[in-house]
Scaffold this active site. Structure first.
Site, PDB file in Angstrom:
ATOM      1  N   GLY A  17      -0.431   4.700  -1.086  1.00 43.91           N
ATOM      2  CA  GLY A  17      -1.596   5.258  -0.393  1.00 43.91           C
ATOM      3  C   GLY A  17      -1.234   6.383   0.563  1.00 43.91           C
ATOM      4  CD  GLN A  18      -4.551   9.909   4.530  1.00 49.44           C
ATOM      5  OE1 GLN A  18      -5.340   8.990   4.740  1.00 49.44           O
ATOM      6  NE2 GLN A  18      -4.659  11.082   5.115  1.00 49.44           N
ATOM      7  CE1 TYR A  26     -10.525   0.138   6.653  1.00 50.78           C
ATOM      8  CE2 TYR A  26     -11.600   1.463   8.345  1.00 50.78           C
ATOM      9  CZ  TYR A  26     -10.463   1.106   7.635  1.00 50.78           C
ATOM     10  OH  TYR A  26      -9.267   1.718   7.922  1.00 50.78           O
ATOM     11  N   GLY A  67       0.839  -1.210   0.000  1.00 51.94           N
ATOM     12  CA  GLY A  67       0.000   0.000   0.000  1.00 51.94           C
ATOM     13  C   GLY A  67       0.867   1.250   0.000  1.00 51.94           C
ATOM     14  CE  LYS A  70      -8.126  -1.474   8.699  1.00 50.69           C
ATOM     15  NZ  LYS A  70      -6.770  -1.772   8.199  1.00 50.69           N
ATOM     16  NE  ARG A  84      -4.363   6.406  -4.416  1.00 49.03           N
ATOM     17  CZ  ARG A  84      -4.394   7.146  -3.300  1.00 49.03           C
ATOM     18  NH1 ARG A  84      -3.310   7.734  -2.853  1.00 49.03           N
ATOM     19  NH2 ARG A  84      -5.510   7.295  -2.634  1.00 49.03           N
ATOM     20  CG  ASP A 135      -3.885  -8.141  -6.037  1.00 45.63           C
ATOM     21  OD1 ASP A 135      -4.037  -8.126  -4.797  1.00 45.63           O
ATOM     22  OD2 ASP A 135      -4.826  -8.156  -6.850  1.00 45.63           O
TER      23      ASP A 135
HETATM   24  C1  AKB Z   1     -11.638   5.683   7.346  1.00 43.24           C
HETATM   25  O1  AKB Z   1     -12.239   6.750   7.539  1.00 43.24           O
HETATM   26  O2  AKB Z   1     -12.128   4.710   6.784  1.00 43.24           O
HETATM   27  C2  AKB Z   1     -10.238   5.568   7.881  1.00 43.24           C
HETATM   28  C3  AKB Z   1     -10.211   5.004   9.266  1.00 43.24           C
HETATM   29  C4  AKB Z   1     -10.690   5.816  10.393  1.00 43.24           C
HETATM   30  O3  AKB Z   1      -9.795   3.901   9.455  1.00 43.24           O
HETATM   31  N1  AKB Z   1      -9.587   6.846   7.844  1.00 43.24           N
END
Ligand code: AKB
Length: 318
Positions: free
Chosen positions: A11-12, A142, A8, A146, A37, A53
């Site tokens: 990424g940011q 998400y 990654g 996590k 990207r 990947d």
């Molecule tokens: C998101 O907003 O999905 C992320 C996070 C808080 O994990 N920045």
């Protein structure tokens, strides 16, 4: 940590961790891995860059083997808002990517850094002073990836002695690489809008309180945790870390101190608002302080001052 691979890396977070590690350990020792990207010229010119990947385990093992990697910073992931649009894809990338990283680490004896998030909590979690160890029932894809990732890291650490460590990041604010697909992205977009248009339409309600952190602190937290003496750690994964707990209104008030005619308006996105409402308002990060000396540097006012200054320079060159 002598040879480090960063997934990654475009990424940011990945782009900044890669550059910080290259400054610390020399460019040739930090292998940047990206996928969708294009790498910036800074990333491509300062050390090795590989396109792969993370779901391709053979390619991952080859990259680790060929470069004699001893530590993987695994930043490749889909963020919360995009994961709600593409839940099956988010599970595939976030979970199968992490499983491949942990399996590679088990086989090749590598350490692993895995970023969890405030998203690993849910409505039933205490929202204020969220404890390190508490109920975790996220209701977003998400968040589910996590919390599952936290458990998988613990499993590999306990079952296979993989040195897997991690943090629960809050929203991250930065100017170098744009955020993408997150719920806390408002806290980055607002700076671009303030400098370019002097106004911002926010997709979260004015009083939505969330933990946030400026990127230099996020980078220091990741590197600090990976450098910590393992004997000092009773937790290994999923350390709560935060630097400030703020609302869109408070952030805009601070920006107005620098740009007096800046205005904010609100047009709520129900999907992202529901995600934000399920997250803690302020985490208790004393375990990170006690076990490995976590200490953020940037307050809200210091972060806003530097963001406006550095982003203005960046935008003036475009
Ligand atoms: C998101 O907003 O999905 C992320 C996070 C808080 O994990 N920045």
């Amino acid at each position: 940590m002598k040879k480090i691979l960063v997934t990654g890396a475009t990424g940011q977070v990945g782009s900044e961790i890669t550059m910080a590690l290259r400054q610390k350990y020399a460019g040739e020792n930090i292998i940047a891995v990206g996928h969708s990207r294009q790498p910036s010229s800074e990333l491509a010119d300062t050390g090795p860059y590989i396109t792969l990947d993370v779901r391709d385990q053979a390619a991952l093992i080859k990259a680790v083997k060929d470069n004699q990697v001893d530590t993987v910073f695994h930043l490749a992931s889909l963020l919360s808002a995009v994961a709600e649009k593409l839940p099956q894809k988010a599970w595939d990338i976030n979970m199968n990517g992490l499983l491949n990283v942990l399996e590679t680490a088990r086989m090749m004896r590598c350490a692993v850094f895995f970023p969890s998030s405030i998203a690993a909590f849910g409505y039933q979690t205490p929202a204020l002073n969220t404890p390190q160890d508490t109920i975790q029932r996220p209701n977003t894809m998400y968040g589910i990836t996590k919390v599952s990732g936290e458990l998988l890291c613990d499993y590999y650490q306990q079952r296979f002695a993989v040195d897997a460590r991690g943090l629960r990041y809050p929203g991250l604010i930065s100017y170098k690489t744009e955020a993408g697909g997150g719920t806390t992205d408002y806290a980055v977009e607002i700076f671009y809008a303030a400098l370019q248009k002097k106004s911002y339409q926010c997709f979260l309600k004015a009083d939505t309180q969330l933990d946030m952190m400026y990127m230099p602190d996020a980078v220091n937290a990741a590197i600090g945790l990976m450098q910590a003496d393992v004997e000092q750690l009773s937790h290994h994964n999923a350390f709560n870390v935060t630097a400030m707990s703020i609302t869109p209104e408070q952030l805009s008030t601070e920006i107005k101190r620098h740009i007096a005619d800046f205005t904010i308006s609100y047009k709520i996105d129900p999907v992202r608002q529901a995600i934000a409402d399920s997250w803690p308002k302020h985490m208790d990060d004393r375990c990170a302080h006690q076990e490995w000396g976590w200490q953020p540097e940037f307050t809200l006012s210091a972060m806003v001052e530097e963001m406006l200054e550095k982003l203005a320079v960046k935008l003036s060159k475009q």
